[in-house]
Design an enzyme around this catalytic site. Structure first.
Site, short mmCIF file in Angstrom:
data_model
loop_
_atom_site.label_atom_id
_atom_site.label_comp_id
_atom_site.label_asym_id
_atom_site.label_seq_id
_atom_site.Cartn_x
_atom_site.Cartn_y
_atom_site.Cartn_z
N SER A 195 0.82 -1.20 0.00
CA SER A 195 0.00 0.00 0.00
C SER A 195 0.85 1.25 0.00
CB SER A 195 -0.91 0.02 1.23
OG SER A 195 -0.23 0.54 2.36
N ASP A 196 0.30 2.33 -0.52
CA ASP A 196 0.92 3.63 -0.30
C ASP A 196 0.66 4.02 1.15
OD1 ASP A 196 2.31 5.96 -0.79
OD2 ASP A 196 1.22 6.43 -2.62
N TYR A 197 1.45 4.96 1.64
CA TYR A 197 1.40 5.30 3.05
C TYR A 197 0.03 5.85 3.45
CZ TYR A 197 6.52 4.94 3.50
OH TYR A 197 7.82 4.50 3.53
#
Length: 792
Positions: free
Chosen positions: A331-333
């Site tokens: 995932s992106d942050y």
């Protein structure tokens, strides 16, 4: 939601690459030890064996990470085995950015970008070593921890080499250079014990208002694909297991990120499936098909109402189904939680975690807050354990591919391998090849000693701007320093600030405040006096790491409505012009130079982008003719924000015109000048007709007509004259950067196959249709010679 609510097809898709997980663990053939510790065993069997030994808690632990939560395992900056065992008795899978201080007392609280304060290299290596010693010897199964770092244009850590920003590297139109740069980056990342890099970015960038355009390879699908493939090959090599000195790459951000609504970061990307397949998918698809890419990161935005982090079609049907991707999706942050907090497609954190897992997100970064709920959700029957097994298996497979079970340690000579003379030389070469000459009335190149006094003026003159996702390299050379070194005692170099752009130079600060206009006017008056005493003015203007950056929160913005200069820089230019002295402009920035006043009035304009740590030397080398510029623009440059989106590969019905305004771009895609001139001849075909599955070779002669050695980028475009669906007026399908001595000529050859002519028809099938195709060749997208190819 109960477990049966997970559609059977989705669950089977999740398990397709790990269908052997249900089998029981087996002993290794040699010595009776566990198979997963046998380095000679096939990776799939090692994964199967290890999964069979793990508890649910241990499986979930492998798909979370620690960033702010590093505080739970540290005494100040020092890793504590006791705290780790108490806080994480089932271990944890990954640590986010070990090179920063996040989680430590007095560490930065910034959530994104480059806000964290840095550990020293020695602190980083000590921390990683201690964590791995604990993970491999003091946890039940001895599973090593995966560490990841940012490496957009070099390893974002203290003392590492900072290369030109990604958009500048792309402007080199040099695949080999990209691979070399990323190879050095990989070496520096791996030396400190890190095995996963969050790079490259292959988003198609069609909106220069977006502050992250600097992170991309530009607007063109083919160019982004070629640079993306080269970057991955440089980072991790050609295979799926890591050779020495390599790191696993992460492909970002799938997809539509680079054309957000209103140019605002994470805003919806209202893009139809055909546009996705024709423009936004191809770079991702090319990297997946042509490399062993280890990981893919979904984008923050939504497409057609579905955020990417819960988009089963995007991550399942397309990425894993059509393209056959078998790595991990990370995932992106904060993006998992944003399914609830921003997109409002989930009611809470637990539901967001469930949706992301169902879509195929295997690991939640940076802290795994949502995925920490999965143990309870499995026990409650709302998440099938098979979904956790699949995500865990994919993350374990990364660790086996990286060789972590055999060697998780930093290298003892990490310091020698970082920021060394070889890396600095490559950073200089990369800067030379990334700087584009956009206008020149003959003022450039300068001759050392030609001018007795040179004024170096401007807010970007005495500072080495590196751009976003940068750290502090061992050296960073400003334009002023580069010119002084270049000239020595051959000329007097004087300097004035001119203006300040912002009140602060801290790129991690949330609120961006422009400098005081009144103070700037006083600085302009001072600069005019200094410039009036000189024979030549070199003006360094553009952006800062604050005025164009990743806007990762409402209180940390980075996108703009205007494309022109901010902070009284146009007034500064006017004052310099009023002196009557020649004015050479060095634009130092991360966004395209949409400066119509500068373009019209400057004697010469160099687009330098953020040129990296050796940028000052490189700019001086080009200004004084030691190096002949040969880069091209990887984007179309708008005259006005009202033209956006503006890109060269438009459809025929676009760009009819505006009342009162010029329709043309300020600079076209692929544009760039040289200190010499080239002649690119008429293209020739190996055959005038081919079948739908055939290939054709295109030859074109290029000759250096001037008196200097130089580089030309020969560009090949294709246009489908009549098709069943509308087609762009031209599409880049080949390029080659060639270096030629005065009078030298070379024949450049391109081979075009079905990929160059295919389209997505009315039934959304990829086909090659019969008909006539223009094959166009030239130095940029608006200066082309053509020949016709017929496909039968």
């Amino acid at each position: 939601m109960t477990a049966p609510a997970f559609a059977r097809r989705q669950v089977m898709g999740l398990l397709a690459s790990t269908s052997i997980l249900a089998a029981a663990p087996v002993a290794a053939k040699k010595g009776g030890g566990p198979l997963y510790k046998d380095a000679t065993a096939p990776i799939d069997l090692r994964v199967r064996d290890l999964i069979g030994r793990m508890t649910l808690e241990e499986k979930v632990a492998q798909i979370i990470a620690l960033w702010a939560t590093k505080a739970e395992i540290m005494d100040d900056l020092t890793f504590s085995a006791t705290k780790a065992s108490d806080a994480y008795p089932n271990s944890f899978g990954q640590i986010t950015r070990p090179s920063d201080r996040r989680g430590a007392p007095e560490g930065s609280t910034q959530a994104g970008g480059t806000g964290a304060r840095w550990r020293t290299p020695a602190d980083t290596v000590s921390f990683i070593t201690a964590v791995q010693k604990w993970a491999t010897t003091q946890t039940r199964l001895g599973i090593p921890v995966l560490f990841h770092e940012e490496s957009l244009h070099g390893y974002m850590a203290t003392d590492a080499t900072m290369f030109p920003m990604a958009i500048g590297l792309s402007g080199s139109f040099d695949r080999q250079l990209m691979e070399e740069v990323q190879s050095v980056t990989a070496r520096e990342v791996r030396a400190r014990g890190v095995h996963l890099a969050l790079s490259p970015v292959v988003d198609i960038a069609r909106d220069p208002r977006w502050g992250r355009i600097e992170e991309t390879f530009g607007e063109d699908p083919y160019l982004c694909a070629e640079m993306g493939v080269a970057a991955v090959l440089g980072l991790q090599g050609p295979g799926k297991t890591l050779p020495p000195g390599k790191v696993m790459a992460t492909l970002k951000h799938m997809t539509g990120h680079g054309q957000p609504e209103s140019g605002e970061n994470i805003a919806p990307a209202p893009i139809a499936e055909r546009d996705l397949r024709e423009n936004f998918f191809p770079p991702f698809r090319a990297v997946v098909k042509r490399t062993g890419i280890a990981a893919v990161m979904p984008s923050y935005n939504e497409i057609d109402g579905v955020p990417s982090h819960q988009n089963v079609w995007l991550l399942g049907d397309i990425l894993r189904g059509e393209w056959g991707f078998d790595g991990a999706v990370v995932s992106d942050y904060g993006a998992v939680h944003e399914l609830d907090t921003i997109h409002h497609v989930q009611p809470d954190l637990a539901s967001s975690a469930r949706a992301a897992l169902r879509a195929g997100v295997d690991c939640e970064l940076p802290d795994g807050l949502g995925y920490r709920t999965l143990v309870d959700q499995v026990r409650a029957g709302t998440v099938p354990v098979e979904a956790v097994d699949t995500a865990c298996a994919r993350m374990l497979r990364l660790k086996f591919r990286a060789g972590l079970f055999e060697n998780p340690w930093p290298q003892k000579d990490y310091d020698r391998l970082t920021g060394n003379a070889e890396a600095r030389a490559l950073a200089l070469k990369a800067a030379h090849r990334s700087i584009a000459l956009l206008t020149n009335d003959g003022t450039l190149p300068l001759t050392p000693g030609q001018h007795k006094r040179i004024a170096v003026i401007g807010p970007n003159a005495a500072i080495a701007r590196l751009g976003g996702y940068s750290s502090t390299p061992r050296q960073a050379i400003s334009l002023l320093d580069g010119i002084k070194t270049k000239l020595g005692n051959k000329a007097e170099v004087v300097h004035a600030q001119g203006v300040f752009i912002t009140q602060s130079e801290d790129r991690s600060i949330d609120e961006v405040l422009l400098a005081d206009p009144e103070k700037n006017r006083a600085l302009i008056a001072e600069a005019a006096k200094v410039a009036a005493s000189a024979d030549l003015i070199i003006l360094a203007i553009g952006d800062t790491e604050q005025t164009s950056r990743e806007g990762f929160a409402k209180n940390h913005l980075g996108d703009r409505t205007s494309l022109d200069l901010v902070g009284e820089q146009n007034d500064l230019f006017a004052a310099m012009k009023a002196t009557g002295k020649p004015v050479v402009v060095c634009a130092i920035n991360g966004r395209p130079p949409s400066y119509p006043t500068i373009v019209e009035g400057a004697n010469a304009l160099l687009e330098c982008w953020y040129p990296g740590q050796e940028g000052g030397t490189a700019m001086a080398d080009i200004l004084f003719g030691t190096v002949n510029p040969g880069a091209k623009l990887p984007v179309t440059v708008a005259r006005d924000a009202g033209q956006i989106p503006i890109f060269y590969n438009r459809k025929p019905s676009a760009r009819r015109g505006y009342v009162f305004e010029d329709i043309s771009p300020l600079f076209p895609f692929g544009y760039g000048l040289s200190y010499t001139t080239f002649d690119i001849g008429e293209p020739r075909l190996s055959s005038a007709r081919i079948g739908a599955g055939g290939q054709v070779t295109v030859e074109v002669d290029v000759r250096n007509m001037g008196a200097r050695e130089g580089d030309e980028v020969v560009q090949l475009y294709v246009h489908d004259r009549v098709a069943s669906v509308t087609r762009p007026i031209k599409e880049l399908k080949g390029f080659e950067r060639v270096t030629l001595k005065p009078g030298e000529s070379r024949t450049v050859r391109f081979t075009l196959g079905p990929d160059a002519f295919s389209l997505w028809d009315g039934q959304m099938k990829e086909v090659v249709e019969s008909g006539q195709f223009d094959i166009l060749v030239g130095p940029h997208s608006q200066s082309l010679k053509s020949i016709t190819l017929e496909i039968l």
